[in-house]
Design a protein around this motif. Sequence first.
Motif, PDB file in Angstrom:
ATOM      1  N   VAL A  73       0.828  -1.207   0.000  1.00 20.82           N
ATOM      2  CA  VAL A  73       0.000   0.000   0.000  1.00 20.82           C
ATOM      3  C   VAL A  73       0.859   1.252   0.000  1.00 20.82           C
ATOM      4  O   VAL A  73       0.463   2.295  -0.529  1.00 20.82           O
ATOM      5  CB  VAL A  73      -0.953  -0.009   1.224  1.00 20.82           C
ATOM      6  N   ASP A  74       2.065   1.174   0.572  1.00 22.06           N
ATOM      7  CA  ASP A  74       2.948   2.335   0.604  1.00 22.06           C
ATOM      8  C   ASP A  74       3.465   2.687  -0.783  1.00 22.06           C
ATOM      9  O   ASP A  74       3.898   3.818  -1.016  1.00 22.06           O
ATOM     10  CB  ASP A  74       4.124   2.080   1.554  1.00 22.06           C
ATOM     11  N   GLN A  75       3.439   1.727  -1.713  1.00 18.72           N
ATOM     12  CA  GLN A  75       3.852   1.996  -3.089  1.00 18.72           C
ATOM     13  C   GLN A  75       2.681   2.447  -3.962  1.00 18.72           C
ATOM     14  O   GLN A  75       2.883   3.084  -4.994  1.00 18.72           O
ATOM     15  CB  GLN A  75       4.489   0.739  -3.698  1.00 18.72           C
ATOM     16  N   ALA A  76       1.470   2.098  -3.555  1.00 16.57           N
ATOM     17  CA  ALA A  76       0.293   2.413  -4.363  1.00 16.57           C
ATOM     18  C   ALA A  76      -0.312   3.764  -4.003  1.00 16.57           C
ATOM     19  O   ALA A  76      -0.690   4.542  -4.888  1.00 16.57           O
ATOM     20  CB  ALA A  76      -0.757   1.312  -4.213  1.00 16.57           C
ATOM     21  N   LEU A  77      -0.425   4.054  -2.716  1.00 16.65           N
ATOM     22  CA  LEU A  77      -1.029   5.309  -2.277  1.00 16.65           C
ATOM     23  C   LEU A  77       0.040   6.361  -2.033  1.00 16.65           C
ATOM     24  O   LEU A  77       1.126   6.058  -1.551  1.00 16.65           O
ATOM     25  CB  LEU A  77      -1.848   5.095  -0.999  1.00 16.65           C
ATOM     26  N   SER A  78      -0.296   7.599  -2.343  1.00 16.18           N
ATOM     27  CA  SER A  78       0.621   8.707  -2.125  1.00 16.18           C
ATOM     28  C   SER A  78       0.502   9.193  -0.680  1.00 16.18           C
ATOM     29  O   SER A  78      -0.607   9.356  -0.157  1.00 16.18           O
ATOM     30  CB  SER A  78       0.299   9.852  -3.083  1.00 16.18           C
ATOM     31  N   TYR A 126       2.650  -1.128   6.912  1.00 19.71           N
ATOM     32  CA  TYR A 126       3.343  -1.742   5.778  1.00 19.71           C
ATOM     33  C   TYR A 126       4.581  -0.942   5.368  1.00 19.71           C
ATOM     34  O   TYR A 126       5.540  -1.514   4.830  1.00 19.71           O
ATOM     35  CB  TYR A 126       2.391  -1.895   4.592  1.00 19.71           C
ATOM     36  N   LYS A 127       4.572   0.355   5.613  1.00 23.18           N
ATOM     37  CA  LYS A 127       5.757   1.167   5.334  1.00 23.18           C
ATOM     38  C   LYS A 127       6.910   0.725   6.226  1.00 23.18           C
ATOM     39  O   LYS A 127       8.035   0.522   5.750  1.00 23.18           O
ATOM     40  CB  LYS A 127       5.436   2.643   5.577  1.00 23.18           C
ATOM     41  N   LYS A 132      11.794  -2.592   6.693  1.00 19.09           N
ATOM     42  CA  LYS A 132      12.526  -3.365   7.713  1.00 19.09           C
ATOM     43  C   LYS A 132      13.177  -2.446   8.737  1.00 19.09           C
ATOM     44  O   LYS A 132      14.386  -2.492   8.984  1.00 19.09           O
ATOM     45  CB  LYS A 132      13.585  -4.245   7.054  1.00 19.09           C
ATOM     46  N   MET A 133      12.348  -1.622   9.361  1.00 21.19           N
ATOM     47  CA  MET A 133      12.863  -0.657  10.337  1.00 21.19           C
ATOM     48  C   MET A 133      12.945  -1.242  11.742  1.00 21.19           C
ATOM     49  O   MET A 133      13.188  -0.529  12.701  1.00 21.19           O
ATOM     50  CB  MET A 133      11.981   0.595  10.353  1.00 21.19           C
ATOM     51  N   SER A 137      15.009  -0.447  16.345  1.00 17.52           N
ATOM     52  CA  SER A 137      14.207  -0.644  17.566  1.00 17.52           C
ATOM     53  C   SER A 137      12.767  -0.182  17.392  1.00 17.52           C
ATOM     54  O   SER A 137      12.118   0.189  18.372  1.00 17.52           O
ATOM     55  CB  SER A 137      14.849   0.082  18.756  1.00 17.52           C
ATOM     56  N   ILE A 138      12.258  -0.174  16.150  1.00 16.05           N
ATOM     57  CA  ILE A 138      10.860   0.165  15.884  1.00 16.05           C
ATOM     58  C   ILE A 138      10.164  -1.095  15.395  1.00 16.05           C
ATOM     59  O   ILE A 138      10.400  -1.553  14.286  1.00 16.05           O
ATOM     60  CB  ILE A 138      10.730   1.289  14.844  1.00 16.05           C
ATOM     61  N   ASN A 139       9.337  -1.666  16.228  1.00 15.15           N
ATOM     62  CA  ASN A 139       8.596  -2.870  15.864  1.00 15.15           C
ATOM     63  C   ASN A 139       7.248  -2.457  15.296  1.00 15.15           C
ATOM     64  O   ASN A 139       6.501  -1.720  15.940  1.00 15.15           O
ATOM     65  CB  ASN A 139       8.403  -3.745  17.108  1.00 15.15           C
ATOM     66  N   PRO A 140       6.900  -2.910  14.096  1.00  8.56           N
ATOM     67  CA  PRO A 140       5.614  -2.503  13.514  1.00  8.56           C
ATOM     68  C   PRO A 140       4.421  -2.861  14.379  1.00  8.56           C
ATOM     69  O   PRO A 140       3.454  -2.098  14.454  1.00  8.56           O
ATOM     70  CB  PRO A 140       5.589  -3.273  12.184  1.00  8.56           C
ATOM     71  N   LYS A 141       4.466  -4.013  15.037  1.00  5.99           N
ATOM     72  CA  LYS A 141       3.330  -4.405  15.872  1.00  5.99           C
ATOM     73  C   LYS A 141       3.182  -3.467  17.064  1.00  5.99           C
ATOM     74  O   LYS A 141       2.067  -3.038  17.396  1.00  5.99           O
ATOM     75  CB  LYS A 141       3.516  -5.850  16.342  1.00  5.99           C
TER      76      LYS A 141
END
Length: 304
Positions: A73-78, A126-127, A132-133, A137-141
């Motif tokens: 979605v990060d590639q599709a939406l601006s 999804y970004k 892969k951030m 020390s930033i966990n997406p969950k």
Amino acid sequence: MMAPPLYTHAFNISPVDNRRLCINGTPWIWHLLEECVENAWEYWSIVVGLISIVCFLFAALPQLYVAYQTGKVDQALSLGFLLCWIGGDLTNFIGCYLTNQLPIQIVTAIFYVNMDIIVISQFAYYKLKNQKMTKCSINPKNFCVIWVLMCITLCVILPSQLLLRHQDQSTVLEASKNTLGMIEMSGFICGYVSCMFYLGSRFPQLYKNFQRRSTEGTSYLLFALAMMGNCTYGLSLVLKMPAAESLRNLYFLHHLPWLIGSFGVLFLDIFMTAQFIMYRKQNKRRSSLVALEVEPLLVNEEDS
């Protein structure tokens, strides 16, 4: 003449309250939105407005599903599209609140903000996941848990502020008899700022689609339902317009920013629709050409 105690209790109105009693109105609309509807035009204005809320409420679901399937979605939406969208919805809510707009407008503005929060939450997830951030020390969950808690808090504050606003109707009525104060003027400024946000939100997405020469990863139902929502939202304001010409002019000026925002975005979404049609036809042609090129190669391999 004051209403009898039983009638007052049925409409949840305090006898000492200075609010206008809805004697000949529709009870379910008065209970739900605290708006007195006494004729067919006002009734259908509410019905059409509720349809717009339903459209905006479900508009995000197709996009959420497509984003879940593709994970891109990060590639599709601006990002500019999303930021302008939520900026417009927040200033729209503030403007509706400060200028004492119709209750249906305030309820719709709250649904706008909720929809933006859901879409931006998925975009951010999804970004972070795709980039892969987690090494930083930033966990997406964990990020999503914190974001959802903030969103729930916001969703509780907005309706509660709306209820507090309606509990103090007497102050609002007294203020409305005077000229526009600083608060109401700032509300109109917010209304015009939200209008600019709405109109500007579509251009980043149109440009991104043009750069990619594709609308893959975006759901057309998101924009189709937004078109239906903006059309019915603007129509609900038009149906509410007073019959008297002098009052009609004042009503039109009072709701002008929101009329421009709804019908203006509806016009821009026509170009978004054209992009979906054009790029999907191009993708079909490309896939058919690839199939024609691959088929002879497969035949040659079988002969050898």
